[in-house]
Design an enzyme around this catalytic site. Structure first.
Site, short mmCIF file in Angstrom:
data_model
loop_
_atom_site.label_atom_id
_atom_site.label_comp_id
_atom_site.label_asym_id
_atom_site.label_seq_id
_atom_site.Cartn_x
_atom_site.Cartn_y
_atom_site.Cartn_z
N LYS A 37 -7.17 88.17 43.35
CA LYS A 37 -5.85 88.63 43.80
C LYS A 37 -5.22 89.37 42.63
CE LYS A 37 -4.96 84.29 44.80
NZ LYS A 37 -4.45 84.25 46.14
N ARG A 38 -4.10 90.03 42.84
CA ARG A 38 -3.41 90.67 41.73
C ARG A 38 -3.09 89.63 40.66
NH1 ARG A 38 -1.81 96.21 42.16
NH2 ARG A 38 -0.95 95.84 40.09
N HIS A 51 8.59 90.68 52.46
CA HIS A 51 7.30 90.23 51.92
C HIS A 51 7.40 89.38 50.67
CE1 HIS A 51 4.24 92.26 54.40
NE2 HIS A 51 5.18 93.16 54.61
N LYS A 93 -9.18 84.93 54.56
CA LYS A 93 -10.52 85.54 54.54
C LYS A 93 -11.54 84.52 54.05
CE LYS A 93 -8.20 89.83 53.64
NZ LYS A 93 -7.60 90.65 52.58
N THR A 100 -3.18 86.41 52.19
CA THR A 100 -4.14 86.71 53.27
C THR A 100 -5.57 86.53 52.77
OG1 THR A 100 -3.82 89.05 52.72
CG2 THR A 100 -2.71 88.24 54.70
N LYS A 155 1.02 83.60 40.53
CA LYS A 155 -0.25 83.25 41.19
C LYS A 155 -1.07 82.28 40.34
CE LYS A 155 -0.44 87.68 43.72
NZ LYS A 155 -0.52 87.36 45.15
#
Length: 847
Positions: free
Chosen positions: A569-570, A378, A681, A677, A575
């Site tokens: 998101k985290r 992952h 969405k 993911t 990110k």
């Protein structure tokens, strides 16, 4: 602008929500009242809303249970190959609405509650989220369970029943505070404890040589108590099982304590064993080498493998007698999928059982283990890869350490045969890392012990082959595969966005719910003015509903006509929430510089949890809140720009956010996000994406065409080239005036009440220690964001692009992902066959 739907309109149960049949409604009301009186032992006149929620949950569970029992009977009679999904995380969210939808009884339950004077939506809000995961990995596992049941696979999820899930996040004075998530305090109506299947798990001890082989003795025992959770497929009467283990202390007390009279201490010591399933480790993409975490991993694996072998040996329903005695057919009947390296101890544990307990010879056991296990990777971030110290393993799991050493010894022999004299390659490929403290590289253990290794998006799988696991790929190329992630369209469109679901059903029917690729048919309506208006209306209603919620929660007036620009998101440096923050400051400065210029209004929402020990992530949250505080209170800015930090982002909040989003921020440095993911969405719900060519963004762009997405920044090759050349953030800082202004403002205390020290570490990281190259992508990002604003001005064009996004999202269904796993890794065929409902006779009974 139209107002949100009224209750009356919402109750027109059309299309996907199903017409409520009168007898179903009567039945639901009767069952609901029975549960209210007898299950909960309540007097109706003094019942609380929570009692009503539990009564409804039990009513829905009644519909589940009969299907659950019949599904398991069916598996025992057919004896198909069973798939076991091993994951330390399952981010399930709520179950009530999802279950009603999958069973096709939402309409009946809605109408029954209405007739009883109750609001079903208010009852749904009382359910606690099952937050047994951190982010993408755990939520993916939840989507996979839904798809495995919908595709009729005989599949079982296995994990841990954490007493406390992911912490609840509170933002206090602009800073994150963590509160424990006591999600079980009111009980969990969906689970069923199965004490008859409780199993022992061993720790510590030593290994003895005996005439019959190695024996692991003098161990400490902890019991694993299973709790079963039903997982319904969509409209096919299949109900699979998620089995979560809870740690229980053995009953025997130490008699010495009793003799010494310290009875209390004897009882208290029992709790130590039960800490194993107490709390979820809150790290995402970061390895924490704590002893308790290793115990959790082994605890789950050891209990699960005993269960798998018990089920393999006795295949007839209702019989616990051993039917199979040999293990030759084990890989034909069992597939074990390791969700990341957290369950990697399954490899040495299966070897221990086959060799030490079942008496197979090593080579046979190794062949069976490899054919049974498969591994999903992952992440490529080095800090996320698990490497357990050998000393810790030797202490807690001495027999397993011996097995790992032997696996490595044999593997190193294979490597030296293939590459004689290449000591460097042997060092790189060894399961044991020798530099510094000796450690076991768990990813290497998984690769060597599996027949298939997959990444979770095309680019990620390529990076694994090209760099991270290059040596392993060169040695065994057919082992490596790609399985691009997906999301379940049931929760992420049908459940969370009924308005859009209804519009789609009116155009193309309902089978897209299980065949998401059918959304392609919507492309023909992308320029149809009537369809565009319907899509716009649904989006506007969703935005107004979210705006109402946010105004109530945050006391900030939100302009529902503004672009809802969302990054959830985290919180992690890779990110790049900081890049988003720099764009907010840039927009603010532009408004201040020229208040009368035309500006497309935006509401920027950022949400996500930072791991409690992740200093920089917590600072990023603090900075975003500080910037928001300045922006939101500046009268010159007005409603042109608002910034909201979404507190306690979780599955339930995501279900409200995704349908209302206009713009999805997927802005990680190329080559760092394995898949993502959330991006899928947003796409499915008709938001446009501003993103880098990273993870699944690349495949999304391929599906929809580059005209329908805002791509910016460096690609993987350019990122690597910049790293090789040497990245100097000051080059960008000095050559881009708008960027320099932003960073100077942060540095000079403009956003921290004149205190320049508050964010000095953030500035320092950006300018001198930034692995993720924010400033190199800044200019390109701003250009892309300007294009976003320009495009939003042309609502016809924007809506056309949104429709293309929805119509192109078929590939990103977890049904497609699971069908690929089933055919290409697990060796079983998905089935869309519907099982007979509990009140219908089975095939053999009709013959």
């Amino acid at each position: 602008m139209s107002a949100p739907q009224s209750d009356i309109e919402k109750r027109k149960q059309i299309s996907v929500r199903g017409i409520a049949q009168v007898e179903n409604v009567t039945n639901v009301k009767k069952t609901f009242n029975r549960h209210l009186h007898y299950t909960l032992v309540k007097d109706r006149n003094v019942s609380t809303p929570r009692d009503y929620y539990f009564a409804l949950a039990h009513t829905v569970k009644d519909h589940l249970t009969s299907r659950w029992i019949r599904t398991q009977q069916y598996y025992y009679e057919r004896d198909p190959k069973r798939v076991y999904y091993l994951s330390l995380e399952y981010y399930m969210g709520r179950s009530l609405q999802n279950t009603m939808i999958n069973l096709g009884i939402q309409g009946a339950c809605d109408e029954a509650m209405y007739q009883l004077g109750l609001d079903i939506e208010e009852l749904e809000e009382l359910e606690e989220d099952a937050g047994l995961g951190n982010g993408g990995l755990g939520r993916l596992a939840a989507c996979f369970l839904d798809s495995m049941a919908t595709l009729g696979l005989a599949a079982y999820g296995y994990g841990i029943r954490y007493e406390y899930g992911i912490f609840a996040q509170k933002i206090v004075n602009g800073e994150q505070q963590e509160e424990p998530d006591d999600w079980l305090r009111f009980g969990n109506p969906w689970e069923k404890a199965r004490p008859e299947y409780m199993l022992p798990v061993n720790f510590y001890g030593r290994v003895e040589d005996t005439p019959t082989g190695k024996k692991w003795v003098d161990t400490q025992v902890v019991f694993a108590l299973p709790y079963d959770n039903p997982i319904p497929g969509y409209g096919n009467n299949v109900v699979n099982t998620l089995r979560l283990w809870s740690a229980k202390s053995p009953v025997e007390f130490n008699l010495k304590f009793f003799n010494d009279g310290d009875y209390i201490q004897a009882v208290i010591d029992r709790n130590i064993a039960e800490n194993i399933s107490r709390v979820l480790y809150p790290n995402d993409n970061f390895f924490e080498g704590k002893e308790l975490r290793l115990k959790q991993e082994y605890f789950m694996v050891a209990a699960t493998l005993q269960d798998i072998i018990r089920r393999y040996k006795s295949s007839r329903f209702g019989s616990r007698e051993v039917v199979r005695t040999g293990f030759d057919s084990f890989p034909d009947k069992v597939a074990i999928q390791l969700n990341d390296t957290h369950p990697s101890m399954a490899v040495p544990e299966l070897m221990r059982i086959l060799v030490d307990v079942e008496g197979l010879d090593w080579d046979k056991a190794w062949e069976l283990t490899k054919r049974t296990c498969a591994y999903t990777n992952h992440t490529v971030l080095p800090e996320a890869l698990e490497r357990w110290p050998c000393s810790m393993l030797e202490n807690i799991l001495p027999r397993h350490m011996q097995i790992i050493y032997h696996i490595n010894y044999l593997f190193m022999q294979d490597v030296s045969k293939r590459y004689p004299g290449d000591m460097d390659k042997m060092r790189r490929m060894s399961l044991i890392e020798e530099s510094g403290e000796k450690r076991v590289n768990m990813a290497h253990l998984c690769i060597v012990g599996s027949h298939a290794v997959n990444g979770v998006a095309a680019i990620h799988s390529q990076i694994l082959k090209d760099s991270v696991f290059r040596d392993f790929y060169e040695m065994d190329p057919e082992k490596f595969q790609n399985k691009t992630n997906g999301i379940t369209p049931r929760r992420w469109l049908l459940l969370c966005n009924p308005a859009l679901s209804d519009i789609i059903c009116e155009k193309i029917g309902e089978s897209w719910v299980v065949h998401l690729e059918e959304l392609q048919q919507l492309k023909q309506f992308a320029e149809d003015a009537g369809f565009q208006r319907a899509v716009q209306k649904a989006k506007q209603e969703n935005k107004m509903r979210l705006a109402e919620l946010l105004t109530k929660e945050y006391n900030v007036e939100i302009n529902p006509s503004s672009i809802f620009d969302i990054q959830v998101k985290r919180i992690h440096e890779y990110k790049r929430q900081l890049l988003n923050c720099l764009h907010i400051i840039t927009m603010y400065n532009r408004i201040k510089k020229n208040p009368n210029a035309h500006f497309v209004p935006r509401t920027v929402m950022i949400g996500g949890k930072a791991a409690p020990g992740y200093y920089m992530a917590k600072n990023i949250i603090k900075l975003i809140c500080a910037v928001g505080n300045v922006v939101n209170n500046d009268p010159i800015v007005g409603d042109k720009l608002k910034v909201i930090y979404l507190e306690n982002y979780r599955v339930t909040l995501a279900e409200k956010i995704m349908p209302a989003a206009d713009l999805s921020e997927q802005i990680s440095t190329a080559g760092t996000e394995a898949s993502g993911t959330g991006n899928m969405k947003f796409m499915l719900n008709g938001a446009l994406t501003v993103g880098t060519l990273d993870g699944a963004n690349i495949e999304m762009a391929e599906e929809m065409g580059l005209d329908n997405i805002f791509i910016f920044g460096m690609n993987v090759e350019e990122v690597e080239a910049l790293h090789r050349k040497g990245y100097n953030a000051l080059d960008y800082y000095n050559s881009l005036p708008e960027l320099k202004q932003c960073i100077d403002q942060i540095q000079n205390g403009f956003f921290s009440a004149g205190n320049p020290d508050t964010f000095k570490d953030v500035v320092n990281a950006l300018l001198y220690h930034d692995r993720f190259l924010l400033l190199a992508d800044y200019e390109s990002y701003i250009v892309a964001q300007d294009k976003v604003s320009q495009t939003y001005n042309d609502q016809q064009l924007w809506t056309k692009m949104a429709i293309h996004n929805i119509a192109s999202s078929g590939k990103f269904s977890s049904d497609r992902t699971i069908a690929e796993y089933a055919r290409e890794i697990w060796g079983c065929e998905p089935s869309w066959e519907k099982l007979p409902a509990p009140h219908e006779p089975r095939e053999e009974e009709t013959k």
